[in-house]
Scaffold this motif. Sequence first.
Motif, PDB file in Angstrom:
ATOM      1  N   PHE A  21       0.836  -1.209   0.000  1.00  0.00           N
ATOM      2  CA  PHE A  21       0.000   0.000   0.000  1.00  0.00           C
ATOM      3  C   PHE A  21       0.872   1.262   0.000  1.00  0.00           C
ATOM      4  CE2 PHE A  21      -3.966  -2.157   2.120  1.00  0.00           C
ATOM      5  CZ  PHE A  21      -4.241  -2.803   0.923  1.00  0.00           C
ATOM      6  N   PHE A  22       1.923   1.264   0.823  1.00  0.00           N
ATOM      7  CA  PHE A  22       2.793   2.458   0.869  1.00  0.00           C
ATOM      8  C   PHE A  22       3.546   2.636  -0.449  1.00  0.00           C
ATOM      9  CE2 PHE A  22       2.127   2.643   5.496  1.00  0.00           C
ATOM     10  CZ  PHE A  22       1.933   4.015   5.618  1.00  0.00           C
ATOM     11  N   ALA A  23       3.954   1.526  -1.071  1.00  0.00           N
ATOM     12  CA  ALA A  23       4.668   1.635  -2.353  1.00  0.00           C
ATOM     13  C   ALA A  23       3.740   2.199  -3.439  1.00  0.00           C
ATOM     14  CB  ALA A  23       5.210   0.271  -2.770  1.00  0.00           C
ATOM     15  N   CYS A  24       2.477   1.813  -3.410  1.00  0.00           N
ATOM     16  CA  CYS A  24       1.515   2.355  -4.382  1.00  0.00           C
ATOM     17  C   CYS A  24       1.404   3.871  -4.202  1.00  0.00           C
ATOM     18  CB  CYS A  24       0.134   1.734  -4.191  1.00  0.00           C
ATOM     19  SG  CYS A  24       0.031   0.027  -4.748  1.00  0.00           S
ATOM     20  N   ARG A  25       1.380   4.289  -2.957  1.00  0.00           N
ATOM     21  CA  ARG A  25       1.228   5.706  -2.656  1.00  0.00           C
ATOM     22  C   ARG A  25       2.484   6.488  -3.032  1.00  0.00           C
ATOM     23  NH1 ARG A  25       2.189   8.418   1.647  1.00  0.00           N
ATOM     24  NH2 ARG A  25       1.032  10.387   1.825  1.00  0.00           N
ATOM     25  N   ALA A  26       3.646   5.864  -2.846  1.00  0.00           N
ATOM     26  CA  ALA A  26       4.912   6.568  -3.058  1.00  0.00           C
ATOM     27  C   ALA A  26       5.402   6.479  -4.504  1.00  0.00           C
ATOM     28  CB  ALA A  26       5.971   5.985  -2.120  1.00  0.00           C
ATOM     29  N   GLY A  27       4.740   5.676  -5.331  1.00  0.00           N
ATOM     30  CA  GLY A  27       5.213   5.520  -6.707  1.00  0.00           C
ATOM     31  C   GLY A  27       6.430   4.621  -6.798  1.00  0.00           C
ATOM     32  N   THR A  28       6.557   3.662  -5.875  1.00  0.00           N
ATOM     33  CA  THR A  28       7.732   2.776  -5.853  1.00  0.00           C
ATOM     34  C   THR A  28       7.337   1.304  -5.944  1.00  0.00           C
ATOM     35  OG1 THR A  28       7.664   2.803  -3.428  1.00  0.00           O
ATOM     36  CG2 THR A  28       9.117   4.410  -4.484  1.00  0.00           C
ATOM     37  N   LEU A  29       6.192   1.041  -6.559  1.00  0.00           N
ATOM     38  CA  LEU A  29       5.699  -0.340  -6.654  1.00  0.00           C
ATOM     39  C   LEU A  29       6.569  -1.157  -7.618  1.00  0.00           C
ATOM     40  CD1 LEU A  29       3.285  -2.258  -5.922  1.00  0.00           C
ATOM     41  CD2 LEU A  29       2.192  -1.443  -8.031  1.00  0.00           C
ATOM     42  N   THR A  30       6.951  -2.358  -7.185  1.00  0.00           N
ATOM     43  CA  THR A  30       7.674  -3.281  -8.076  1.00  0.00           C
ATOM     44  C   THR A  30       7.054  -4.670  -7.931  1.00  0.00           C
ATOM     45  OG1 THR A  30       9.239  -3.830  -6.332  1.00  0.00           O
ATOM     46  CG2 THR A  30       9.908  -2.086  -7.864  1.00  0.00           C
ATOM     47  N   PRO A  31       7.188  -5.513  -8.965  1.00  0.00           N
ATOM     48  CA  PRO A  31       6.602  -6.862  -8.889  1.00  0.00           C
ATOM     49  C   PRO A  31       7.145  -7.660  -7.711  1.00  0.00           C
ATOM     50  CG  PRO A  31       7.276  -6.358 -11.145  1.00  0.00           C
ATOM     51  CD  PRO A  31       7.773  -5.229 -10.285  1.00  0.00           C
ATOM     52  N   GLU A  32       8.386  -7.407  -7.301  1.00  0.00           N
ATOM     53  CA  GLU A  32       8.992  -8.178  -6.202  1.00  0.00           C
ATOM     54  C   GLU A  32       8.248  -7.985  -4.882  1.00  0.00           C
ATOM     55  OE1 GLU A  32      10.866  -6.073  -8.274  1.00  0.00           O
ATOM     56  OE2 GLU A  32      11.238  -7.858  -9.505  1.00  0.00           O
ATOM     57  N   LEU A  33       7.510  -6.869  -4.769  1.00  0.00           N
ATOM     58  CA  LEU A  33       6.789  -6.594  -3.517  1.00  0.00           C
ATOM     59  C   LEU A  33       5.541  -7.459  -3.360  1.00  0.00           C
ATOM     60  CD1 LEU A  33       6.900  -2.691  -3.302  1.00  0.00           C
ATOM     61  CD2 LEU A  33       7.837  -4.286  -1.629  1.00  0.00           C
ATOM     62  N   VAL A  34       5.120  -8.115  -4.447  1.00  0.00           N
ATOM     63  CA  VAL A  34       3.834  -8.824  -4.437  1.00  0.00           C
ATOM     64  C   VAL A  34       4.067 -10.319  -4.725  1.00  0.00           C
ATOM     65  CG1 VAL A  34       1.502  -8.873  -5.382  1.00  0.00           C
ATOM     66  CG2 VAL A  34       2.764  -6.713  -5.334  1.00  0.00           C
ATOM     67  N   ARG A  35       4.061 -11.117  -3.662  1.00  0.00           N
ATOM     68  CA  ARG A  35       4.276 -12.564  -3.818  1.00  0.00           C
ATOM     69  C   ARG A  35       3.020 -13.334  -3.394  1.00  0.00           C
ATOM     70  NH1 ARG A  35       8.206 -11.518  -0.602  1.00  0.00           N
ATOM     71  NH2 ARG A  35       7.226 -12.857   0.943  1.00  0.00           N
ATOM     72  N   TRP A  36       2.700 -14.371  -4.189  1.00  0.00           N
ATOM     73  CA  TRP A  36       1.505 -15.173  -3.906  1.00  0.00           C
ATOM     74  C   TRP A  36       1.895 -16.604  -3.601  1.00  0.00           C
ATOM     75  CZ3 TRP A  36      -2.540 -11.990  -3.754  1.00  0.00           C
ATOM     76  CH2 TRP A  36      -2.537 -10.852  -4.572  1.00  0.00           C
ATOM     77  N   SER A  37       1.082 -17.252  -2.793  1.00  0.00           N
ATOM     78  CA  SER A  37       1.210 -18.692  -2.577  1.00  0.00           C
ATOM     79  C   SER A  37       0.888 -19.411  -3.886  1.00  0.00           C
ATOM     80  CB  SER A  37       0.218 -19.108  -1.492  1.00  0.00           C
ATOM     81  OG  SER A  37      -0.139 -20.449  -1.635  1.00  0.00           O
ATOM     82  N   ALA A  38       1.461 -20.588  -4.088  1.00  0.00           N
ATOM     83  CA  ALA A  38       1.150 -21.381  -5.291  1.00  0.00           C
ATOM     84  C   ALA A  38      -0.190 -22.099  -5.139  1.00  0.00           C
ATOM     85  CB  ALA A  38       2.257 -22.386  -5.534  1.00  0.00           C
TER      86      ALA A  38
END
Length: 426
Positions: A308-325
Amino acid sequence: MRILVVGSGGREHALARTLVKSPDVSAVLAAPGNGGTAGVGENVPVADSDVPGLVALAKDRGIDLVVAGPEAPLVAGIRDAMETAGIPCFGPDAYAAGLEGSKAFAKDVMAAAGVPTAAYATFTDAASARAYVEKVGAPVVVKADGLAAGKGVTVAATKEEALAAVDESLVAGAFGKAGTKVVVEEALVGEEASFLAFCDGAASVAMTACQDHKAAYDGDTGPNTGGMGAYCPAPVLPPSRYEETKALVIDPILREMAKRGHPFTGILYAGLMMTADGPKVLEYNVRFGDPECQPLLARLESDLPAIFFACRAGTLTPELVRWSAKSALCVVMAAPGYPGSYPKGMEITGIAAAEADPAVTVYQAGTRRDGERILTSGGRVLGVTALCDTLAAAKATAYEACAKIRFDGAFYRRDIGDKGLKREGK
Ligand code: AMP
Ligand code: GLY
């Protein structure tokens, strides 16, 4: 960090339960919250659309991040009001929330951005709308422009039904201000998918595709509801297609909103029809879906406040979002009569027994606490969610859990996930 979750549904209980797991979070407040959020933190009785009341609450309680669950506060400008008061708020500003708040605005943005969607026209006077319906014929879809609590859309099989829907909105005023404008659009054919992405104004990261079940009864029959169950990943839109789908329906919108001086930060949810000509957008939402949020967050392995903070700061990267298989599946248990009128105040038992299985989480929606007891207080009461190695196992486990839970007249669909299982050849 102290977080305020705004809203009172299953989505908000899932948000609260997920946020509180973060090592950076010391408290989660919910306004107004439900029986589930009361078990996570503290409920404060401020309505989710009372933006000045929510700003006062956030200031008073030293809130470090506000997370708006539903669309109403976003469309009402909660992001703008909180940030003006110096309080970080996750979600788009009021202008960008217009993508959900006005279907005519959303269609215009889609046209400007070159996003595939149904052919349409917008009307404020009934005679012109009727003439258009006469010209294009049925099937055709009539949509009230504004927020109509999920009731403003008529998929008309006949011209007469479409004309009646035009009159209901523009002449009888059935949706109030939300229905003073209508969008009349081409009826699309295909299977639906919910495709959501975290957005930081410029970049986006796709979430796993989900499938919702909007009809009240098995086999997609009965009246339209807020959603009777959801699961992910949904094979109707496989991971190999996420990047191209994002490039088709998410990123062009981000570029268009940035061009308009309102970069989109938050969650952009594209409701897709998977047509023979490829995915087309039925609608945008500017928040997590409910119930899609429940299986999505069940699979999320990363720290949600950090996203959420990365979205707000403009620093979102794919590495921040990991899902279970694993696969997650949520079955909504509803009160008898929903989505029409239904009784309230029935005692719910068996939640703890259902959650004794570590694969199961029972997210509460229309519930409230009464001392030690949990009572129903809404139409969609619980979102019984299982996280398992396969979709088939998640379905079986979620339904075993539902069988342990009781309240008077409880009903739920028995076929959540079946479209996905069929695609898997099961
Ligand atoms: P909406 O609120 O715009 O998503 O519409 C609610 C539901 O109506 C969607 O989930 C679809 O099932 C259906 N719907 C909306 N637009 C169309 C369309 N153009 N063609 C066919 N079905 C639609
Ligand atoms: N589940 C559909 C929605 O949240 O709009």
